[in-house]
Design a protein around this motif. Structure first.
Motif, PDB file in Angstrom:
ATOM      1  N   UNK A   1      34.427  45.576  29.346  1.00  0.00           N
ATOM      2  CA  UNK A   1      35.859  45.509  29.620  1.00  0.00           C
ATOM      3  C   UNK A   1      36.249  44.148  30.180  1.00  0.00           C
ATOM      4  N   UNK A   2      37.435  43.716  29.819  1.00  0.00           N
ATOM      5  CA  UNK A   2      37.955  42.488  30.409  1.00  0.00           C
ATOM      6  C   UNK A   2      38.239  42.734  31.890  1.00  0.00           C
ATOM      7  N   UNK A   3      38.294  41.681  32.702  1.00  0.00           N
ATOM      8  CA  UNK A   3      38.544  41.881  34.143  1.00  0.00           C
ATOM      9  C   UNK A   3      39.808  42.684  34.429  1.00  0.00           C
ATOM     10  N   UNK A   4      40.871  42.436  33.660  1.00  0.00           N
ATOM     11  CA  UNK A   4      42.124  43.151  33.914  1.00  0.00           C
ATOM     12  C   UNK A   4      41.997  44.630  33.571  1.00  0.00           C
ATOM     13  N   UNK A   5      41.373  44.944  32.426  1.00  0.00           N
ATOM     14  CA  UNK A   5      41.192  46.339  32.046  1.00  0.00           C
ATOM     15  C   UNK A   5      40.275  47.059  33.022  1.00  0.00           C
ATOM     16  N   UNK A   6      39.249  46.381  33.500  1.00  0.00           N
ATOM     17  CA  UNK A   6      38.332  46.983  34.457  1.00  0.00           C
ATOM     18  C   UNK A   6      39.056  47.307  35.763  1.00  0.00           C
ATOM     19  N   UNK A   7      39.895  46.402  36.219  1.00  0.00           N
ATOM     20  CA  UNK A   7      40.646  46.650  37.451  1.00  0.00           C
ATOM     21  C   UNK A   7      41.602  47.836  37.277  1.00  0.00           C
TER      22      UNK A   7
ATOM     23  N   UNK B   1      41.463  51.295  39.307  1.00  0.00           N
ATOM     24  CA  UNK B   1      42.649  51.740  40.041  1.00  0.00           C
ATOM     25  C   UNK B   1      42.963  53.200  39.728  1.00  0.00           C
ATOM     26  N   UNK B   2      42.754  53.582  38.477  1.00  0.00           N
ATOM     27  CA  UNK B   2      42.965  54.983  38.086  1.00  0.00           C
ATOM     28  C   UNK B   2      42.016  55.899  38.859  1.00  0.00           C
ATOM     29  N   UNK B   3      40.746  55.551  38.889  1.00  0.00           N
ATOM     30  CA  UNK B   3      39.769  56.382  39.598  1.00  0.00           C
ATOM     31  C   UNK B   3      40.006  56.368  41.104  1.00  0.00           C
ATOM     32  N   UNK B   4      40.438  55.231  41.632  1.00  0.00           N
ATOM     33  CA  UNK B   4      40.723  55.153  43.068  1.00  0.00           C
ATOM     34  C   UNK B   4      41.876  56.079  43.439  1.00  0.00           C
TER      35      UNK B   4
ATOM     36  N   UNK C   1      47.969  53.878  38.697  1.00  0.00           N
ATOM     37  CA  UNK C   1      47.419  52.633  38.166  1.00  0.00           C
ATOM     38  C   UNK C   1      48.507  51.799  37.502  1.00  0.00           C
ATOM     39  N   UNK C   2      49.462  52.478  36.844  1.00  0.00           N
ATOM     40  CA  UNK C   2      50.541  51.763  36.156  1.00  0.00           C
ATOM     41  C   UNK C   2      51.478  51.056  37.123  1.00  0.00           C
ATOM     42  N   UNK C   3      51.483  51.468  38.400  1.00  0.00           N
ATOM     43  CA  UNK C   3      52.293  50.780  39.391  1.00  0.00           C
ATOM     44  C   UNK C   3      51.690  49.428  39.771  1.00  0.00           C
ATOM     45  N   UNK C   4      50.390  49.282  39.565  1.00  0.00           N
ATOM     46  CA  UNK C   4      49.712  48.023  39.871  1.00  0.00           C
ATOM     47  C   UNK C   4      49.583  47.136  38.641  1.00  0.00           C
ATOM     48  N   UNK C   5      49.477  47.787  37.489  1.00  0.00           N
ATOM     49  CA  UNK C   5      49.330  47.054  36.226  1.00  0.00           C
ATOM     50  C   UNK C   5      50.379  47.577  35.250  1.00  0.00           C
ATOM     51  N   UNK C   6      50.512  46.933  34.127  1.00  0.00           N
ATOM     52  CA  UNK C   6      51.467  47.422  33.134  1.00  0.00           C
ATOM     53  C   UNK C   6      50.941  48.713  32.510  1.00  0.00           C
TER      54      UNK C   6
END
Length: 255
Positions: A164-170, A174-177, A223-228
């Motif tokens: 995974x790219x760094x952004x996708x991994x984050x 975030x979803x699991x967190x 997770x969508x609140x932190x990323x698109x």
């Protein structure tokens, strides 16, 4: 307890059992308002369970009262029926206690199995901080990503970390967190126990599935609140591949 009150309690239980699952399991409502569906489901489960238990206890109480209060009236049929229904209610209460204990035992067994698996994988990997999350990375060519509530940790395979790219991994982390922060493990466990106490209410498989889905949707939204939303959708596809549930969640995010 008055017989009329007992009948009303049974009516409340039956009404909730028949009506609520049909409303809350609506896919459109689940998709648009997962948080509302989740908490409405638990509130209704609580009301249904309390109504059923109160009605059963009321029947048992009326049956016991027949043995301590002398009745010199000509009534014969009613006391006999109250005794019969009292014994039936006592049997149902026993079944409910057994179901609750069995469900609790299954939850403990699954939790223990997950902990044992986590302990075994620790020897093959390492716990570290990754993008601000406590993560246990282990060597595996498979895509494995899951929250472990008992360890307050995210378990992730080396395959996901490297592909995974760094952004996708984050976004995936975030979803699991979100599962950990919002205590979705406890919510799911509470749902299992609540449905065990209210057997008729738990018969709706669609509603039980909707309850599990809502926690995933809530984690997607967090997770969508932190990323698109598009980034979260891509992360889901990269981590979990294609499946009907994943496809629905991706379509929800993309639309």
């Amino acid at each position: 307890m008055e017989l009329r009150t007992i009948v009303e309690l049974f009516a409340v239980y039956a009404a909730i059992s028949l009506i609520v699952p049909r409303i809350l399991a609506n896919p459109g409502l689940v998709s648009k308002r997962p948080g509302f569906v989740l908490w409405a489901w638990f509130i209704c489960l609580g009301i249904a369970a309390l109504s059923l238990l109160a009605a059963l206890v009321g029947l048992v109480g009326r049956a016991l009262a027949q043995h301590v209060v002398e009745d010199n009236s000509a009534r014969i049929v009613v006391p006999i029926l109250e005794n019969i229904f009292g014994w039936i209610a006592l049997g149902v209460l026993g079944i409910l206690v057994f179901r609750f204990g069995a469900a609790l035992g299954e939850l403990r067994s699954s939790r223990r199995a997950l902990s044992e698996q986590f302990t075994l994988l620790i020897s093959q990997g390492q716990i570290t901080e990754l993008s601000g999350h406590r993560v246990m990375i282990f060597d595996s060519a498979q895509s494995v990503l899951m929250a472990v509530p008992s360890a307050q940790c995210i378990m992730v395979s080396s395959h996901i970390v490297t592909t995974l790219s760094p952004e996708l991994l984050r976004a995936a982390l975030a979803h699991e967190q979100a599962h950990l922060d919002q205590r979705h493990g406890v919510i799911r466990a509470a749902g299992v126990l609540a449905m065990a106490v209210a057997p008729g209410f738990s018969a709706s498989e669609r509603m039980a599935q909707a309850t599990r889905i809502t926690t995933e949707l809530l984690a997607d939204d967090a997770a969508a609140k932190q990323f698109s939303k598009h980034t979260v959708a891509q992360a889901l596809r990269a981590c979990f591949g294609a499946s009907p549930l994943v496809d629905e969640r991706i379509a929800r995010l993309e639309n």
